[in-house]
Design an enzyme around this catalytic site. Structure first.
Site, short mmCIF file in Angstrom:
data_model
loop_
_atom_site.label_atom_id
_atom_site.label_comp_id
_atom_site.label_asym_id
_atom_site.label_seq_id
_atom_site.Cartn_x
_atom_site.Cartn_y
_atom_site.Cartn_z
N ALA A 1 -26.46 -9.98 -5.94
CA ALA A 1 -26.28 -11.41 -6.21
C ALA A 1 -25.87 -12.16 -5.01
O ALA A 1 -26.40 -13.34 -4.69
CB ALA A 1 -25.32 -11.78 -7.35
N HIS B 1 -17.30 -1.06 2.54
CA HIS B 1 -17.22 0.42 2.37
C HIS B 1 -18.38 0.91 3.40
O HIS B 1 -18.09 1.93 4.00
CB HIS B 1 -17.58 0.95 0.94
CG HIS B 1 -16.51 0.63 0.10
ND1 HIS B 1 -15.28 1.03 0.34
CD2 HIS B 1 -16.47 0.01 -1.11
CE1 HIS B 1 -14.47 0.67 -0.78
NE2 HIS B 1 -15.14 0.05 -1.73
N TRP C 1 12.06 22.22 -5.65
CA TRP C 1 11.48 21.69 -6.73
C TRP C 1 10.83 20.22 -6.32
O TRP C 1 11.80 19.45 -6.02
CB TRP C 1 12.25 21.43 -8.09
CG TRP C 1 12.72 22.71 -8.67
CD1 TRP C 1 14.23 23.13 -8.24
CD2 TRP C 1 12.09 23.53 -9.32
NE1 TRP C 1 14.27 24.46 -9.17
CE2 TRP C 1 13.01 24.71 -9.72
CE3 TRP C 1 10.72 23.72 -9.97
CZ2 TRP C 1 12.74 25.83 -10.52
CZ3 TRP C 1 10.46 25.02 -10.56
CH2 TRP C 1 11.39 25.95 -10.82
N CYS D 1 -11.20 -4.79 -3.43
CA CYS D 1 -9.59 -4.52 -3.42
C CYS D 1 -8.71 -4.92 -2.00
O CYS D 1 -7.46 -4.73 -1.75
CB CYS D 1 -9.20 -2.98 -3.90
SG CYS D 1 -10.02 -2.35 -5.31
N TYR E 1 6.49 22.55 -0.26
CA TYR E 1 7.74 22.34 0.13
C TYR E 1 8.07 22.36 1.60
O TYR E 1 7.96 23.64 2.19
CB TYR E 1 8.99 23.08 -0.59
CG TYR E 1 10.20 22.86 -0.07
CD1 TYR E 1 11.00 21.54 0.02
CD2 TYR E 1 10.81 24.10 0.10
CE1 TYR E 1 12.02 21.52 0.75
CE2 TYR E 1 12.11 24.14 0.83
CZ TYR E 1 12.77 22.70 0.72
OH TYR E 1 14.04 22.50 1.48
#
Lengths: 460, 460
Positions: free
Chosen positions: B34, B61, B435, B43, B427
């Protein structure tokens, strides 16, 4: 069941103790610790040595007081010497040489690992030559750094800890040479990614020597002469961190079965073959979720998980270890370097039909300031399209650690690579793209795999 | 099947076109756009307006040339006005008012969404008052910013785009007031987390007014007078971004069934109820994976996924949309704000028995420099222990976006919360703890749920 004894006060041992108390507060939990440093973050040692963590006390995951506060009895500076499974007694010796008999109903062996001494190098016992594995090693190196103020160092080995140490010593202003036996540093990565790591080291003036075995270290005045075939250099200090082996002699002597590299055999409940004896952490064989067999794969994350499960089961629980994927990350200068699952060669060895694609893109929309390149390799099975593993290298602020964890979570669930595109991942321009890089990589894999009978990477 | 026509050149439309060509290169693919801006990152508009993206062309993009390079025909500046399903013809009108008849074998409707005008506010048509949704809106605001150099702005609304705009205009040196109808900004979060967002806005000198409905905007000299009950302020400009509604009139007029908020009804294959017409993106109802029903949940990530599936299916594929989890992230000043799945109230409405625990910890080992606090809320089902949702707020460099994605991947697989502890996550001290925080949060949830019959958060 009223008395739980744990041998070892590092990751697995303390995790076991904490979980046991959490699950069953009525149980007496005692931890025998060989040194004065329970629950220390061994992974933090390079940052103490770099000076980034000025006080080594801060390396404790928890203080002795915090552990005691959970109702856990810590017996520090006691070395367990004998396990008697029949009488359920452990004999431990303190620093004064006194023996202590400790009764148990259930026992968790969490004796960890020890540095392997590369037997082929002469001169490892010279002053100025250090291994790095324990708190004691770390204090010795720290002492050398502060009293001798070395200007140069040779690091023997090119793995995780070696490269963290190269970063750490460079941070102190020391001129560092890394000498690696194999043809590339970080040999847990595919060569094209190792090359990026090697460039990062050199960009920070670390000399990288690969394909060379150090043969001798000799004293030369106040310096050390380090020699290999066709190579020699003088340096102020040498650090060796070439690997670890399970510290399983105590358990083995007590009749506990051992296997790969001498590691203790356990089932998924972390039980050994001796009744009421559990084992966890760097001293045990680890179940690999993808290989569907036991391996020796000592990692702090795994030790925590296994410890927690052993502690829970020892006080009446029934939990199984879900298996390791070998997920790892390390920061070396500005880079994050991460992997999970299997590389192409490992997958082929395990009987898969692997296909690997290299892919590079930005961590977030390139128009938003601060975008960094991600270098990714994705391995999948050509027959089933199942995801088998991933490696990512890039800037340490590019959310690489947690991106590898998305792959790890996908691997945990045996996802097919194309299915990654179904995941509803977050997006805003400062953080990602509408398709996250891991999904773009998945699309590249699918496209490349469909277009080719042979494994030709789309972006070499 | 030889001619695929797509109406709409934003996320869903271009994704459909690219995928169709990839799957079946023999198909002619035409996209009716359009405006002149195919495949723009809507965004990214706040970052253009902040000045962080100096050239709006960079928001694409892909460029029109890149899209054409994939063998896709772009018809720019043509508005589709009529779909005739019986003859399979779409009539589009160009800028000169000329009609063009476009034949199709299969059609994808990707007409997106339009801004909702809050009917209750008077004065929205005054100069200096702007909506923000399209590229055209963005140019109008940019024009105002550069020619009028406003010193103050009122933003009506406290959602994602509003707060991004508050950040963007503050970045330009404009004094910003955010006025929000409900009792807190970012009402997609639980109040305790919204409060952290509110504090961050105020820390950057954004005035935050909540619980207030703006009623009128009046011209007052060169300024605008913004009034609500017991509130009035003069300002140089007003930005309104209160919401969007599906742009589905074209399809509805052609006899395509619509549903929630007037969005086009589609099945999981993205087929409408009219043969050979597919629809995708912000104009369609979206299947929610957890709620197991259709919702209206327009997101760029979802539009890309749906477009890709519609494009694939339109040229002969057979792929199903796996559903949305409502995963979102936004950066507001120094904060990343992320959520996935259901909040407590949403879960209760959907018939779950939710239990939510608040948890805070460091993003990585606190001893390593640069640690940031993470504020997390985890929702699970009390009966099944199944994970239902998570929210995290904290510093934008704390890998929050990808941590929410680990939760999203876990939600995708219907994981129980305790099972998160089985995940083999990465980690190293600069990136996490042995953890990961999401696992610590899971442990807090389990502990809290076991200790309590009633939903009392462990860390309030």
């Amino acid at each position: 069941m009223s008395r739980l004894l744990i041998i070892g006060g590092s990751d697995a041992g303390i995790s076991a103790a904490l979980r046991a108390r959490e699950v069953n507060p009525k149980v007496d939990v005692t931890v025998v610790v060989a040194d004065s440093f329970p629950n220390y973050s061994i992974c933090g040692l390079p940052f103490y040595l770099s000076g980034e963590v000025p006080d080594w006390h801060n390396l404790a995951h928890r203080t002795a007081e915090e552990i005691a506060g959970e109702g856990i009895e810590l017996l520090l500076d006691r070395t367990a010497q004998i396990i008697e499974p029949t009488n359920k007694i452990v004999t431990a010796v303190d620093r004064q040489g006194r023996s202590h008999s400790l009764k148990y109903d259930r026992l968790v062996v969490a004796t960890g690992a020890a540095s392997t001494q590369p037997r082929s190098i002469e001169g490892l016992d010279l002053p100025g030559v250090y291994l790095l594995h324990s708190m004691a090693d770390s204090f010795a190196i720290h002492q050398h750094l502060t009293t001798h103020a070395p200007e140069s160092a040779v690091i023997v080995g090119g793995g995780y800890i070696d490269l963290e140490m190269a970063d750490a010593l460079t941070h102190r202003g020391i001129s560092v040479t890394v000498v690696q036996h194999s043809e590339s540093v970080m040999k847990t990565l595919d060569p094209s990614l190792s090359e990026i790591v090697s460039e990062e080291l050199q960009r920070h003036n670390v000399e990288v020597v690969t394909g060379l075995a150090i043969e001798t270290i000799e004293q030369q005045g106040t310096q050390l002469l380090v020699k290999g075939e066709g190579f020699q250099t003088t340096t102020d200090m040498v650090v060796v961190a070439v690997g670890v082996k399970p510290a399983a002699d105590l358990a083995q002597t007590a009749g506990v079965a051992t296997g790969i590299k001498g590691a203790i055999k356990v089932n998924l409940r972390l039980e050994t073959d001796v009744p009421d004896i559990y084992a966890a952490g760097d001293c045990v064989e680890t179940w690999h979720r993808l290989l569907k067999k036991y391996t020796y794969l000592p990692l702090g994350t795994t030790a925590h998980k296994q410890g927690r499960i052993a502690g829970e089961n020892a006080v009446g629980g029934n939990r199984e270890f879900a298996g390791s994927l070998g997920t790892q990350v390390v920061k070396v200068f500005e880079l994050a370097i991460a992997r999970t699952g299997l590389r192409d060669s490992e997958a082929a060895d395990a009987g898969f039909d692997p296909f690997t694609v290299a892919f590079e893109t930005w961590d977030h929309k390139a128009y938003y300031p601060g975008a960094h390149k991600l270098y990714m390799r994705i391995t999948g099975d050509r027959q089933t399209n199942r995801l088998l593993g991933a490696q990512i290298v890039g800037h340490h602020q590019a959310e690489i650690a947690k991106r590898i964890d998305i792959f790890a979570t996908a691997l945990f669930h045996n996802m097919k690579i194309d299915q990654l595109n179904d995941l509803d991942l977050s997006y805003a321009p400062p953080f990602s793209s509408p398709w996250d890089p891991i999904q773009m990589g998945a699309q590249a894999w699918v496209k490349s795999q469909q277009q080719s009978d042979r494994p030709i990477p789309v972006h070499a």
